[in-house]
Design a protein around this motif. Structure first.
Motif, PDB file in Angstrom:
ATOM      1  N   GLY A  72     -22.526  11.549 -11.451  1.00 16.43           N
ATOM      2  CA  GLY A  72     -22.421  10.760 -12.460  1.00 16.43           C
ATOM      3  C   GLY A  72     -23.454  10.919 -13.705  1.00 16.43           C
ATOM      4  O   GLY A  72     -23.041  10.937 -14.668  1.00 16.43           O
ATOM      5  N   THR A  73     -24.462  11.669 -13.205  1.00 15.36           N
ATOM      6  CA  THR A  73     -25.621  12.307 -14.318  1.00 15.36           C
ATOM      7  C   THR A  73     -24.860  13.243 -14.922  1.00 15.36           C
ATOM      8  O   THR A  73     -25.029  13.447 -16.222  1.00 15.36           O
ATOM      9  CB  THR A  73     -26.758  12.361 -13.706  1.00 15.36           C
ATOM     10  OG1 THR A  73     -27.466  11.191 -13.042  1.00 15.36           O
ATOM     11  CG2 THR A  73     -28.004  12.871 -14.512  1.00 15.36           C
ATOM     12  N   ALA A  91     -29.570  15.720 -23.850  1.00 19.09           N
ATOM     13  CA  ALA A  91     -28.617  16.252 -22.832  1.00 19.09           C
ATOM     14  C   ALA A  91     -29.349  17.418 -21.673  1.00 19.09           C
ATOM     15  O   ALA A  91     -29.140  17.478 -20.620  1.00 19.09           O
ATOM     16  CB  ALA A  91     -27.410  16.902 -23.393  1.00 19.09           C
ATOM     17  N   LYS A  92     -29.838  18.449 -22.426  1.00  9.39           N
ATOM     18  CA  LYS A  92     -30.622  19.431 -21.806  1.00  9.39           C
ATOM     19  C   LYS A  92     -31.875  18.752 -20.957  1.00  9.39           C
ATOM     20  O   LYS A  92     -31.870  19.053 -19.616  1.00  9.39           O
ATOM     21  CB  LYS A  92     -31.210  20.389 -22.724  1.00  9.39           C
ATOM     22  CG  LYS A  92     -30.144  21.367 -23.092  1.00  9.39           C
ATOM     23  CD  LYS A  92     -30.834  22.364 -23.942  1.00  9.39           C
ATOM     24  CE  LYS A  92     -29.886  23.476 -24.444  1.00  9.39           C
ATOM     25  NZ  LYS A  92     -30.317  24.720 -24.997  1.00  9.39           N
ATOM     26  N   ILE A  93     -32.604  17.845 -21.435  1.00 13.17           N
ATOM     27  CA  ILE A  93     -33.715  17.101 -20.588  1.00 13.17           C
ATOM     28  C   ILE A  93     -32.982  16.362 -19.493  1.00 13.17           C
ATOM     29  O   ILE A  93     -33.634  16.290 -18.075  1.00 13.17           O
ATOM     30  CB  ILE A  93     -34.474  15.947 -21.527  1.00 13.17           C
ATOM     31  CG1 ILE A  93     -35.232  16.714 -22.475  1.00 13.17           C
ATOM     32  CG2 ILE A  93     -35.113  15.208 -20.612  1.00 13.17           C
ATOM     33  CD1 ILE A  93     -35.884  16.078 -23.634  1.00 13.17           C
ATOM     34  N   ILE A  94     -31.900  15.562 -19.515  1.00 15.27           N
ATOM     35  CA  ILE A  94     -31.216  14.955 -18.324  1.00 15.27           C
ATOM     36  C   ILE A  94     -30.624  15.980 -17.361  1.00 15.27           C
ATOM     37  O   ILE A  94     -30.723  15.740 -16.239  1.00 15.27           O
ATOM     38  CB  ILE A  94     -30.198  14.170 -19.109  1.00 15.27           C
ATOM     39  CG1 ILE A  94     -30.729  12.920 -19.933  1.00 15.27           C
ATOM     40  CG2 ILE A  94     -29.295  13.409 -17.859  1.00 15.27           C
ATOM     41  CD1 ILE A  94     -29.407  12.260 -20.699  1.00 15.27           C
ATOM     42  N   SER A  95     -30.196  17.088 -17.797  1.00 16.68           N
ATOM     43  CA  SER A  95     -29.663  18.017 -16.919  1.00 16.68           C
ATOM     44  C   SER A  95     -30.816  18.778 -16.164  1.00 16.68           C
ATOM     45  O   SER A  95     -30.635  19.093 -14.898  1.00 16.68           O
ATOM     46  CB  SER A  95     -29.042  19.178 -17.771  1.00 16.68           C
ATOM     47  OG  SER A  95     -29.789  20.141 -18.315  1.00 16.68           O
ATOM     48  N   ASN A  98     -31.434  16.441 -13.415  1.00 15.29           N
ATOM     49  CA  ASN A  98     -30.442  16.271 -12.437  1.00 15.29           C
ATOM     50  C   ASN A  98     -30.314  17.652 -11.601  1.00 15.29           C
ATOM     51  O   ASN A  98     -30.063  17.434 -10.244  1.00 15.29           O
ATOM     52  CB  ASN A  98     -28.903  16.242 -13.209  1.00 15.29           C
ATOM     53  CG  ASN A  98     -27.864  15.833 -12.627  1.00 15.29           C
ATOM     54  OD1 ASN A  98     -28.147  14.917 -11.757  1.00 15.29           O
ATOM     55  ND2 ASN A  98     -26.609  16.039 -12.839  1.00 15.29           N
ATOM     56  N   PHE A  99     -31.015  18.747 -11.964  1.00 18.05           N
ATOM     57  CA  PHE A  99     -30.889  19.837 -11.126  1.00 18.05           C
ATOM     58  C   PHE A  99     -32.163  19.402  -9.986  1.00 18.05           C
ATOM     59  O   PHE A  99     -31.783  19.978  -8.946  1.00 18.05           O
ATOM     60  CB  PHE A  99     -31.283  21.049 -11.814  1.00 18.05           C
ATOM     61  CG  PHE A  99     -29.920  21.781 -12.422  1.00 18.05           C
ATOM     62  CD1 PHE A  99     -29.239  22.586 -11.605  1.00 18.05           C
ATOM     63  CD2 PHE A  99     -29.912  21.530 -13.833  1.00 18.05           C
ATOM     64  CE1 PHE A  99     -28.100  23.222 -12.045  1.00 18.05           C
ATOM     65  CE2 PHE A  99     -28.650  22.278 -14.133  1.00 18.05           C
ATOM     66  CZ  PHE A  99     -27.814  22.886 -13.411  1.00 18.05           C
ATOM     67  N   GLY A 100     -32.906  18.910 -10.497  1.00 20.21           N
ATOM     68  CA  GLY A 100     -34.189  18.591  -9.519  1.00 20.21           C
ATOM     69  C   GLY A 100     -33.423  17.600  -8.473  1.00 20.21           C
ATOM     70  O   GLY A 100     -33.657  17.495  -7.253  1.00 20.21           O
TER      71      GLY A 100
END
Length: 336
Positions: A72-73, A91-95, A98-100
């Motif tokens: 969803g993220t 978008a990059k910060i959220i990504s 999300n990887f973590g």
């Protein structure tokens, strides 16, 4: 978060690819991001109120559902990057986050796989296990959208890991249903989430297309596998529907809301998107794919609308029941 996944794939995969209505896509993207924020806040509240373990972690099978948070993220990140280019940094910060989250999720799932066997929970497994694949491949889609250059080896690593998760999960699920067929009934024990058997393959194929990490021949093999499993699973679903109507009647068999039904919206949308973007290998497949696209372009959004209506009806019913309980306690002077 399964609802976020469903709305996201229909916004980006169905409406964007076929209709290209930019304003509608932006509106739905904002709605989807708002839903994501709301659900994320709810998850945080469960953590701070010390209910997180009880709700999301105590049952090893339910832990796999955390994969919807990752996927969803991912879809929200993709929508932000594509619909609002000026928010690229967000978008990059959220990504990064999300990887973590995905890394922690994978560790949780590896432990859960071992617990399924040690606690003899294999008889209760279902398609939720395949969220390991869905979440992993969703990150490939994020990388191909948010980042300009990603080493091909990284794409190959995530794609391969996702396929490994798929093979392991599918083996456990198929084993559950085929080892002791007399121990379960299709109308009660066949889960809605089993449609992820084809949805996980579809997102693998879509990730392969977007990352350019797999040849056209390899993509067609994935599509054929997804199409065959789609046909098998949906034939089972139709048979299950007939059995449920006989057992419970039309209303309880169909017109009842269940959270797991969002997985069907997501997987249908993903299969349509994968089919739409796949280059047919020869004429027979081309005809089949065109028929899927022609039917799917109306069927998938209709399925979403039906699910929203079921949720709305469910929400209203719950609200009325709560209101009746409140009024009853008020009349009896019971402390609220």
């Amino acid at each position: 978060m399964a609802a976020v996944m469903s709305l996201g794939i229909i916004t980006q995969g169905v409406l964007s690819n076929f209709f290209g209505i930019h304003l509608l896509e932006k509106i739905l993207s904002v709605i989807n991001f708002a839903l994501w924020c709301s659900f994320s806040f709810s998850i945080l509240m469960a953590f701070f109120s010390k209910k997180f373990r009880e709700i999301h972690y105590s049952n090893p099978i339910n832990r796999f559902g955390i994969g919807t948070w990752v996927a969803g993220t991912s879809i929200c990140t993709i929508l932000i990057a594509k619909m609002f280019s000026e928010w690229a940094i967000i978008a990059k910060i959220i990504s990064y986050f999300n990887f973590g989250l995905w890394f922690v999720y994978v560790l949780i799932c590896i432990q859960a796989f071992f617990e399924l066997n040690s606690k003899q929970l294999n008889k209760n497994v279902h398609g939720i296990l395949l969220l390991t694949t869905v979440s992993t491949q969703s990150l490939v889609l994020v990388m191909s959208t948010v980042y300009k250059k990603v080493p091909i080896a990284v794409d190959h690593l995530f794609l391969t890991l996702g396929v490994c998760f798929y093979l392991l999960s599918a083996f456990i699920i198929v084993k559950r249903y085929f080892m002791k067929p007399s121990s379960w009934s299709i109308e009660k024990d066949w889960n809605n989430t089993n449609c992820i058997l084809h949805g996980a393959l579809s997102i693998t194929g879509l990730a392969s297309i977007k990352s350019h990490a797999v040849s056209e021949q390899g993509i067609m093999v994935i599509w054929l596998c997804a199409a065959i499993i789609f046909a098998v699973v949906e034939v089972i679903e139709v048979y299950r529907l007939i059995k449920r109507i006989k057992c419970y009647g039309m209303k309880k068999a169909i017109l009842i809301y269940d959270l797991s039904q969002w997985s069907r919206v997501f997987t249908f949308g993903m299969f349509f998107t994968f089919t739409y973007l796949t280059v047919p290998g020869f004429s027979v497949l081309s005809v089949i794919q065109k028929q899927i696209i022609t039917i799917g372009i109306w069927a998938v959004p209709s399925l979403l609308i039906l699910e929203v209506c079921l949720y709305a009806s469910h929400f209203i019913q719950v609200y009325r029941n709560d209101l009746k309980q409140y009024e009853g306690k008020k009349q009896l002077n019971v402390p609220l």
